[in-house]
Design a protein around this motif. Structure first.
Motif, PDB file in Angstrom:
ATOM      1  N   ALA A 183       1.515  -1.405  -0.250  1.00  0.00           N
ATOM      2  CA  ALA A 183      -0.265   0.094   0.221  1.00  0.00           C
ATOM      3  C   ALA A 183       0.551   1.043   0.151  1.00  0.00           C
ATOM      4  O   ALA A 183       0.485   2.158  -0.710  1.00  0.00           O
ATOM      5  CB  ALA A 183      -0.761  -0.192   1.100  1.00  0.00           C
ATOM      6  N   GLU A 184       1.453   1.760   0.954  1.00  0.00           N
ATOM      7  CA  GLU A 184       3.049   2.520   1.111  1.00  0.00           C
ATOM      8  C   GLU A 184       3.852   2.556  -0.637  1.00  0.00           C
ATOM      9  O   GLU A 184       3.237   3.973  -0.910  1.00  0.00           O
ATOM     10  CB  GLU A 184       3.980   2.007   1.831  1.00  0.00           C
ATOM     11  CG  GLU A 184       4.699   3.565   1.803  1.00  0.00           C
ATOM     12  CD  GLU A 184       5.598   2.995   2.560  1.00  0.00           C
ATOM     13  OE1 GLU A 184       5.456   3.181   4.290  1.00  0.00           O
ATOM     14  OE2 GLU A 184       7.004   3.513   2.884  1.00  0.00           O
ATOM     15  N   ALA A 185       3.953   1.613  -1.272  1.00  0.00           N
ATOM     16  CA  ALA A 185       4.325   0.859  -2.804  1.00  0.00           C
ATOM     17  C   ALA A 185       3.576   2.219  -3.291  1.00  0.00           C
ATOM     18  O   ALA A 185       4.387   3.192  -4.806  1.00  0.00           O
ATOM     19  CB  ALA A 185       4.648  -0.037  -3.332  1.00  0.00           C
ATOM     20  N   ALA A 186       2.282   1.297  -3.814  1.00  0.00           N
ATOM     21  CA  ALA A 186       1.810   2.107  -4.021  1.00  0.00           C
ATOM     22  C   ALA A 186       1.159   3.842  -5.004  1.00  0.00           C
ATOM     23  O   ALA A 186       1.196   4.241  -5.568  1.00  0.00           O
ATOM     24  CB  ALA A 186      -0.160   1.679  -4.505  1.00  0.00           C
ATOM     25  N   ALA A 187       0.889   4.081  -2.764  1.00  0.00           N
ATOM     26  CA  ALA A 187       1.237   5.525  -2.486  1.00  0.00           C
ATOM     27  C   ALA A 187       1.873   6.595  -3.311  1.00  0.00           C
ATOM     28  O   ALA A 187       2.236   7.671  -3.746  1.00  0.00           O
ATOM     29  CB  ALA A 187       0.608   5.530  -1.524  1.00  0.00           C
ATOM     30  N   LEU A 188       3.253   6.098  -3.050  1.00  0.00           N
ATOM     31  CA  LEU A 188       4.657   6.632  -3.126  1.00  0.00           C
ATOM     32  C   LEU A 188       4.653   6.847  -4.549  1.00  0.00           C
ATOM     33  O   LEU A 188       5.254   7.056  -5.370  1.00  0.00           O
ATOM     34  CB  LEU A 188       5.977   6.276  -2.465  1.00  0.00           C
ATOM     35  CG  LEU A 188       5.659   5.982  -1.365  1.00  0.00           C
ATOM     36  CD1 LEU A 188       7.097   5.272  -0.956  1.00  0.00           C
ATOM     37  CD2 LEU A 188       5.526   7.120  -0.937  1.00  0.00           C
ATOM     38  N   ALA A 189       4.591   5.872  -5.832  1.00  0.00           N
ATOM     39  CA  ALA A 189       4.844   4.699  -6.968  1.00  0.00           C
ATOM     40  C   ALA A 189       4.555   6.399  -7.665  1.00  0.00           C
ATOM     41  O   ALA A 189       3.230   6.853  -7.451  1.00  0.00           O
ATOM     42  CB  ALA A 189       3.791   4.005  -7.249  1.00  0.00           C
ATOM     43  N   SER A 190       4.812   6.505  -9.053  1.00  0.00           N
ATOM     44  CA  SER A 190       4.848   7.332 -10.309  1.00  0.00           C
ATOM     45  C   SER A 190       3.606   6.619 -10.938  1.00  0.00           C
ATOM     46  O   SER A 190       3.895   5.598 -11.069  1.00  0.00           O
ATOM     47  CB  SER A 190       5.591   7.253 -11.109  1.00  0.00           C
ATOM     48  OG  SER A 190       5.586   8.040 -12.288  1.00  0.00           O
ATOM     49  N   PRO A 191       2.336   7.442 -11.685  1.00  0.00           N
ATOM     50  CA  PRO A 191       2.324   6.630 -12.761  1.00  0.00           C
ATOM     51  C   PRO A 191       2.723   6.329 -13.296  1.00  0.00           C
ATOM     52  O   PRO A 191       3.850   6.715 -13.712  1.00  0.00           O
ATOM     53  CB  PRO A 191       1.219   8.354 -13.146  1.00  0.00           C
ATOM     54  CG  PRO A 191       0.994   9.529 -12.582  1.00  0.00           C
ATOM     55  CD  PRO A 191       2.815   8.945 -11.299  1.00  0.00           C
TER      56      PRO A 191
END
Ligand code: NAI
Ligand code: MN
Ligand code: ZN
Length: 336
Positions: free
Chosen positions: A241-249
């Motif tokens: 969940a954290e990775a998805a929030a931090l990731a670039s589109p």
């Protein structure tokens, strides 16, 4: 021969066992070096759902072929080999599409069948990969852990202009760093861990930027930088969940974890950025690729190794490996 046997969960012994004879299509390897992996510790403690007991553990090993079964070319006697632990049927759906690592009847050497923490071990001849002289014996068991990084990066297709983020600077994170930097020439590789000692290893393996998230969350330290490629090599269920929030589109995220705990994530957090998720288990025929990378000096396995122990000191070695991640990374057993 002497073998490290987990008799039942919690019971590790160095036992005297009869020398095994290779069946048709198999080779016997006189093991020289074998490295300890977290999954060996899990089998010891009874935390690996696939393991059957008693079991000779060890799936990262190197040695010399000293006997061959029917149908195997005797010219292979004396070959220095690293052994791919993935034993597959060759005909099921995943095997037919080049994914033997998830064969419907997958057998992993050292998990489902006896492995390499032993003076001798058996393997299918096609799983024993001959090594060039440029790969020294004492590092050759590390081909296998690098195949994990080879497998996940084959899905992620790293590009030089990616901004990469790796969670975890254990053996899996370090192999991923080395492959992103040395093979794919990714310009920026960021690494997050909670242990400064592990971050120091990440730096030695080529990481460009280090983050310690033991006190301050990563999001507060990234200053808006959005990674385009993320590998979770720490594998806590909250990380996705954290990775998805931090990731670039349009970013790609690679997952390696085996936790049975649920992880909570919204569809929106994935779909609104059209993120791609890839999972990766073991390796699908990646031994030749990693051997070539080592031969060309694109990766440096020696940077992972902190300890060597003789086979007889297996319990000390496994305990140190398990309890002391600050001083310990890859621990290698020397046989004979
Ligand atoms: P390790 O335990 O040595 O390394 C994990 C690192 O992550 C440690 O340095 C730890 O301090 C750090 N960490 C833990 N939680 C963190 C967090 N929330 N944020 C940042 N850093 C954190 O383990 P190793 O051997 O590197 O393996 C990592 C994972 O990969 C394990 O969960 C293992 O099960 C999995 N694995 C998966 C494979 C596959 O084929 N899919 C193969 C081998 C391992
Ligand atoms: Mn392993
Ligand atoms: Zn199969």
């Amino acid at each position: 021969m002497k073998s490290v046997v987990i008799e039942q969960p919690g019971e590790l012994v160095v036992a005297e066992r009869p020398l095994p004879q290779p069946a048709a299509g198999e080779v016997r390897v006189k093991v020289a070096y074998a490295s300890i992996c977290g999954s060996d510790v899990h089998i010891w403690h009874g935390h690996n759902p696939f393991a059957k007991y008693p079991r000779v553990i060890g799936h990262e090993f190197f040695g010399v072929i000293d006997a061959v079964g029917d149908g195997v070319d005797p010219a292979r006697l004396g070959d220095r080999v690293a052994v791919d632990p993935v034993v597959s049927c060759g005909s099921c759906y995943p095997c037919s599409v080049g994914r033997p690592n998830v064969c419907t009847t997958l057998q992993v050497i050292g998990v489902h069948r006896d492995g390499g923490f032993s003076e001798f071990a058996l393997a299918p001849a096609k799983n024993a990969f001959s090594l060039p002289d440029s790969i020294p014996d004492r590092l050759a068991s590390l081909v296998e852990p690098f195949t994990i990084a080879a497998n996940i990066t084959a899905f992620l297709k790293p590009q030089p202009d990616d901004v990469a983020l790796i969670y975890g600077a254990g053996p899996m994170g370090l192999t991923a760093i080395q492959v992103l930097k040395g093979v794919y020439k990714v310009k920026k590789v960021m690494v997050v861990d909670r242990l400064p000692e592990r971050l120091a290893l990440a730096e030695q393996s080529g990481a460009d930027q280090l983050f310690d998230n033991s006190e301050i969350p990563l999001a507060a330290q990234l200053e808006g930088v959005q990674p385009t490629l993320i590998i979770d090599a720490a594998c806590h269920p909250t990380i996705l969940a954290e990775a998805a929030a931090l990731a670039s589109p349009a970013a790609r995220i690679g997952l390696l974890g085996f936790s049975g705990e649920p992880c909570s994530i919204t569809q929106q957090s994935l779909t609104s950025k059209e993120l791609s998720l890839f999972t990766s288990r073991l390796n699908s025929n990646r031994f030749p690729q990693v051997i070539e990378w080592m031969e060309k000096g694109l990766i440096q396995p020696e940077k992972l190794v902190t300890h060597y122990f003789p086979l007889q000191e297996i319990e000390r070695a496994m305990t140190l490996f398990e309890k002391d991640p600050r001083t310990c990374c890859k621990v290698i057993l020397q046989m004979g």
